[in-house]
Scaffold this motif. Structure first.
Motif, mmCIF file in Angstrom:
data_model
loop_
_atom_site.group_PDB
_atom_site.id
_atom_site.type_symbol
_atom_site.label_atom_id
_atom_site.label_comp_id
_atom_site.label_asym_id
_atom_site.label_seq_id
_atom_site.Cartn_x
_atom_site.Cartn_y
_atom_site.Cartn_z
ATOM 1 N N GLU A 53 -15.097 -4.755 -2.058
ATOM 2 C CA GLU A 53 -14.477 -5.761 -2.927
ATOM 3 C C GLU A 53 -14.799 -5.550 -4.406
ATOM 4 O OE1 GLU A 53 -12.320 -8.108 -1.927
ATOM 5 O OE2 GLU A 53 -12.494 -7.325 0.105
ATOM 6 N N ASP A 54 -15.906 -4.908 -4.725
ATOM 7 C CA ASP A 54 -16.387 -4.836 -6.104
ATOM 8 C C ASP A 54 -15.382 -4.256 -7.111
ATOM 9 O OD1 ASP A 54 -18.718 -6.039 -5.247
ATOM 10 O OD2 ASP A 54 -19.854 -4.168 -5.137
ATOM 11 N N PRO A 55 -14.688 -3.147 -6.832
ATOM 12 C CA PRO A 55 -13.760 -2.620 -7.847
ATOM 13 C C PRO A 55 -12.356 -3.216 -7.777
ATOM 14 C CG PRO A 55 -13.938 -1.060 -6.054
ATOM 15 C CD PRO A 55 -14.897 -2.192 -5.746
ATOM 16 N N ARG A 56 -12.053 -4.008 -6.779
ATOM 17 C CA ARG A 56 -10.677 -4.479 -6.592
ATOM 18 C C ARG A 56 -10.220 -5.415 -7.710
ATOM 19 N NH1 ARG A 56 -11.064 -5.199 -0.030
ATOM 20 N NH2 ARG A 56 -11.019 -2.960 0.417
ATOM 21 N N ALA A 57 -11.017 -6.381 -8.089
ATOM 22 C CA ALA A 57 -10.621 -7.313 -9.159
ATOM 23 C C ALA A 57 -10.425 -6.581 -10.493
ATOM 24 C CB ALA A 57 -11.629 -8.444 -9.300
ATOM 25 N N ALA A 72 -6.627 1.264 4.411
ATOM 26 C CA ALA A 72 -6.263 0.006 5.063
ATOM 27 C C ALA A 72 -6.011 -1.106 4.054
ATOM 28 C CB ALA A 72 -7.360 -0.426 6.030
ATOM 29 N N ASN A 73 -6.471 -0.935 2.823
ATOM 30 C CA ASN A 73 -6.303 -1.972 1.812
ATOM 31 C C ASN A 73 -5.068 -1.749 0.937
ATOM 32 O OD1 ASN A 73 -7.461 -4.408 0.702
ATOM 33 N ND2 ASN A 73 -7.767 -3.219 -1.157
ATOM 34 N N VAL A 74 -4.340 -0.676 1.178
ATOM 35 C CA VAL A 74 -3.184 -0.370 0.334
ATOM 36 C C VAL A 74 -2.162 -1.504 0.351
ATOM 37 C CG1 VAL A 74 -1.226 1.189 0.003
ATOM 38 C CG2 VAL A 74 -3.494 2.115 0.498
ATOM 39 N N ARG A 75 -1.831 -2.007 1.512
ATOM 40 C CA ARG A 75 -0.820 -3.073 1.617
ATOM 41 C C ARG A 75 -1.214 -4.264 0.751
ATOM 42 N NH1 ARG A 75 3.851 -4.044 1.261
ATOM 43 N NH2 ARG A 75 3.801 -1.945 1.953
ATOM 44 N N ASP A 79 0.814 -5.616 -2.569
ATOM 45 C CA ASP A 79 1.301 -6.994 -2.602
ATOM 46 C C ASP A 79 0.735 -7.798 -3.764
ATOM 47 O OD1 ASP A 79 2.797 -6.458 -0.337
ATOM 48 O OD2 ASP A 79 1.414 -7.479 1.036
ATOM 49 N N GLU A 80 -0.516 -7.535 -4.160
ATOM 50 C CA GLU A 80 -1.180 -8.354 -5.171
ATOM 51 C C GLU A 80 -1.075 -7.818 -6.594
ATOM 52 O OE1 GLU A 80 -5.226 -9.252 -4.125
ATOM 53 O OE2 GLU A 80 -4.661 -9.980 -2.140
ATOM 54 N N ALA A 81 -0.882 -6.528 -6.761
ATOM 55 C CA ALA A 81 -0.923 -5.943 -8.103
ATOM 56 C C ALA A 81 0.323 -6.303 -8.915
ATOM 57 C CB ALA A 81 -1.047 -4.429 -8.012
ATOM 58 N N PRO A 82 0.138 -6.610 -10.196
ATOM 59 C CA PRO A 82 1.282 -6.895 -11.065
ATOM 60 C C PRO A 82 1.907 -5.611 -11.620
ATOM 61 C CG PRO A 82 -0.741 -7.264 -12.275
ATOM 62 C CD PRO A 82 -1.130 -6.887 -10.865
ATOM 63 N N PHE A 83 1.586 -4.476 -11.004
ATOM 64 C CA PHE A 83 2.084 -3.169 -11.420
ATOM 65 C C PHE A 83 2.275 -2.314 -10.167
ATOM 66 C CE2 PHE A 83 -2.515 -3.558 -12.007
ATOM 67 C CZ PHE A 83 -2.991 -2.639 -11.082
ATOM 68 N N GLU A 84 2.923 -1.174 -10.318
ATOM 69 C CA GLU A 84 3.156 -0.285 -9.183
ATOM 70 C C GLU A 84 1.853 0.393 -8.772
ATOM 71 O OE1 GLU A 84 5.842 3.604 -7.949
ATOM 72 O OE2 GLU A 84 6.368 2.454 -9.734
ATOM 73 N N VAL A 85 1.584 0.403 -7.467
ATOM 74 C CA VAL A 85 0.367 1.006 -6.925
ATOM 75 C C VAL A 85 0.752 2.244 -6.126
ATOM 76 C CG1 VAL A 85 -1.560 0.671 -5.304
ATOM 77 C CG2 VAL A 85 -0.846 -1.197 -6.795
ATOM 78 N N THR A 142 -0.190 -2.024 7.578
ATOM 79 C CA THR A 142 -1.622 -2.045 7.308
ATOM 80 C C THR A 142 -2.036 -1.288 6.055
ATOM 81 O OG1 THR A 142 -2.091 -0.047 8.570
ATOM 82 C CG2 THR A 142 -2.129 -2.147 9.781
ATOM 83 N N GLY A 143 -1.312 -0.248 5.708
ATOM 84 C CA GLY A 143 -1.726 0.616 4.607
ATOM 85 C C GLY A 143 -2.454 1.848 5.084
ATOM 86 N N TYR A 144 -2.878 1.871 6.338
ATOM 87 C CA TYR A 144 -3.508 3.089 6.853
ATOM 88 C C TYR A 144 -2.525 4.246 6.758
ATOM 89 C CZ TYR A 144 -7.720 1.052 8.932
ATOM 90 O OH TYR A 144 -8.927 0.457 9.126
ATOM 91 N N PHE A 145 -3.025 5.436 6.471
ATOM 92 C CA PHE A 145 -2.168 6.605 6.446
ATOM 93 C C PHE A 145 -1.767 6.954 7.871
ATOM 94 C CE2 PHE A 145 -4.622 8.006 2.464
ATOM 95 C CZ PHE A 145 -3.749 7.331 1.639
ATOM 96 N N PRO A 146 -0.502 7.320 8.085
ATOM 97 C CA PRO A 146 -0.087 7.714 9.436
ATOM 98 C C PRO A 146 -0.747 9.041 9.830
ATOM 99 C CG PRO A 146 1.693 8.080 7.870
ATOM 100 C CD PRO A 146 0.593 7.391 7.132
ATOM 101 N N VAL A 147 -0.881 9.258 11.114
ATOM 102 C CA VAL A 147 -1.516 10.493 11.601
ATOM 103 C C VAL A 147 -0.502 11.609 11.826
ATOM 104 C CG1 VAL A 147 -3.473 9.281 12.653
ATOM 105 C CG2 VAL A 147 -1.439 9.791 14.035
#
Length: 152
Positions: A53-57, A72-75, A79-85, A142-147
């Motif tokens: 969580e530390d660098p996310r904000a 896993a946190n990509v989604r 969804d939350e970023a005010p810019f393209e991720v 989920t944001g996980y990379f597909p295999v």
């Protein structure tokens, strides 16, 4: 934390026996620590803490251009970023070939402690979850990379 593909413990990183010695003081380990130190001195690297969580904000606030996180946190970030991720492979020092993503929470294993019937059922489940259609749905949700690249 040596460069991906390098040994960091003797005995083949512990795969060929109980490790007895760290190898981080050898060339691979020294190269990664020098790379991190050079970025720190240049002001392009900062430790925001040891929790995910530390660098996310600070990232969402636009205070840093990139950070390392679980795929896993990509989604959530999209969804939350005010810019393209976007996402990219783990960075490596100049002259070092990247070695792909680190497998983590999206890993599936079958133990040999199950009956043959249970192992076969587990294998059928793994084949299902690794199918392109399921991987595409899983990655989008989920944001996980597909295999498999066939899921794209």
């Amino acid at each position: 934390m040596p460069i991906r593909g390098e040994l960091y413990l003797d005995k083949d990183n512990g795969f060929s026996g109980e490790p007895t010695k760290t190898l981080v003081a050898e060339e691979g380990g020294q190269k990664i620590f020098k790379w991190l130190d050079d970025m720190n001195k240049a002001g392009t690297f900062k430790n925001y803490g040891s929790n995910y969580e530390d660098p996310r904000a600070p990232f969402l606030a636009g205070q840093l251009a990139m950070y390392l996180d679980s795929s896993a946190n990509v989604r959530q970030m999209v969804d939350e970023a005010p810019f393209e991720v976007g996402t990219a492979p783990l960075p490596v020092p100049e002259g070092v070939d990247p070695h792909g993503a680190t497998v983590g929470g999206n890993s599936l294993y079958i133990t040999n402690k199950l009956s043959d019937k249970e192992q076969k059922a587990a294998w059928e489940f793994i084949k299902y979850t690794a199918s392109p259609k399921v991987q595409a749905e899983w990655a989008a949700a989920t944001g996980y990379f597909p295999v498999t690249k066939k899921s794209e």
